[in-house]
Design an enzyme around this catalytic site. Sequence first.
Site, PDB file in Angstrom:
ATOM      1  N   SER A  13      44.407  38.016  27.507  1.00 14.30           N
ATOM      2  CA  SER A  13      42.911  37.669  27.151  1.00 14.30           C
ATOM      3  C   SER A  13      41.771  38.778  28.008  1.00 14.30           C
ATOM      4  CB  SER A  13      42.502  36.245  27.666  1.00 14.30           C
ATOM      5  OG  SER A  13      41.052  35.948  27.603  1.00 14.30           O
ATOM      6  N   TYR A  43      42.754  30.258  34.545  1.00 14.06           N
ATOM      7  CA  TYR A  43      43.030  31.010  33.272  1.00 14.06           C
ATOM      8  C   TYR A  43      43.014  32.298  33.257  1.00 14.06           C
ATOM      9  CZ  TYR A  43      42.859  32.125  28.275  1.00 14.06           C
ATOM     10  OH  TYR A  43      43.118  32.809  27.075  1.00 14.06           O
TER      11      TYR A  43
END
Length: 255
Positions: free
Chosen positions: A145, A158
């Site tokens: 990501s 994350y």
Amino acid sequence: MPESAAAPRVALVTGGSRGIGAAIAHRLAADGLTVHLVCRSAQDAGRRVVKEIEAAGGHAALHRADVGDEAEVEALVDGVTKQEGALHVLVNNAAVIDDQLLAVTRTDRWEKVLRSNLTGPFLTSRAVLPVMLDQGWGRIINISSNSARTPGPGQSAYAASKGGIESLTRALAVEVGRKGIRVNCVAPGKVRTEMTAAVADRLGADGDGTRWGLPEDISGLVAFLARDEADYIQGQTFTVDGGRMVMRSGSRRSR
């Protein structure tokens, strides 16, 4: 291992029931691979994806497994390889988001994110390596990501997990590159899925004009990395974000 071989290649896609994972499963099946989708809870959505692939003439199967559970991962990979006699492509897409400011993040919530997003790819990659090494050919494609480089507030767990998977990609590429296995990573930017549709509608395009991506914007690159043509690509992370990071860098320099 030429792509014209009689038996179709076999792919395992974690988190394959929705969003980016479902798009990847559809694309690989359209390219002629037999696709095994893995999900932990969204089994109804997974069954729909399998039916759609089969209706289009492809081959797919659904499995329920927690990628963060060592025993379940070992059983999953063992079952698929015994059924198919091979396993050529692994796409590590399964991930969870549990955003919390670090100062108030409980250890169990931190560990939940790391277990799914980083330990999961470690376990699945380790499980598929024996069969890929025997074949002398394999593709492991990890989904990262942009948050690994430009995290938002509350994304400490994350972002750490996605930064970890990019480092894991490079380290594993070093270990298995001479064995015919290619390990690469795709880092999407903001992508419109079922889970993000409401946010995408509310926010619209950024001030830099970049649009929200679609799962299909990601699946095309993953499909390419799964092919023979990608044999000279190893240990890389590809950003797919419509130029968002470039646009932001340019705007910062212009101020």
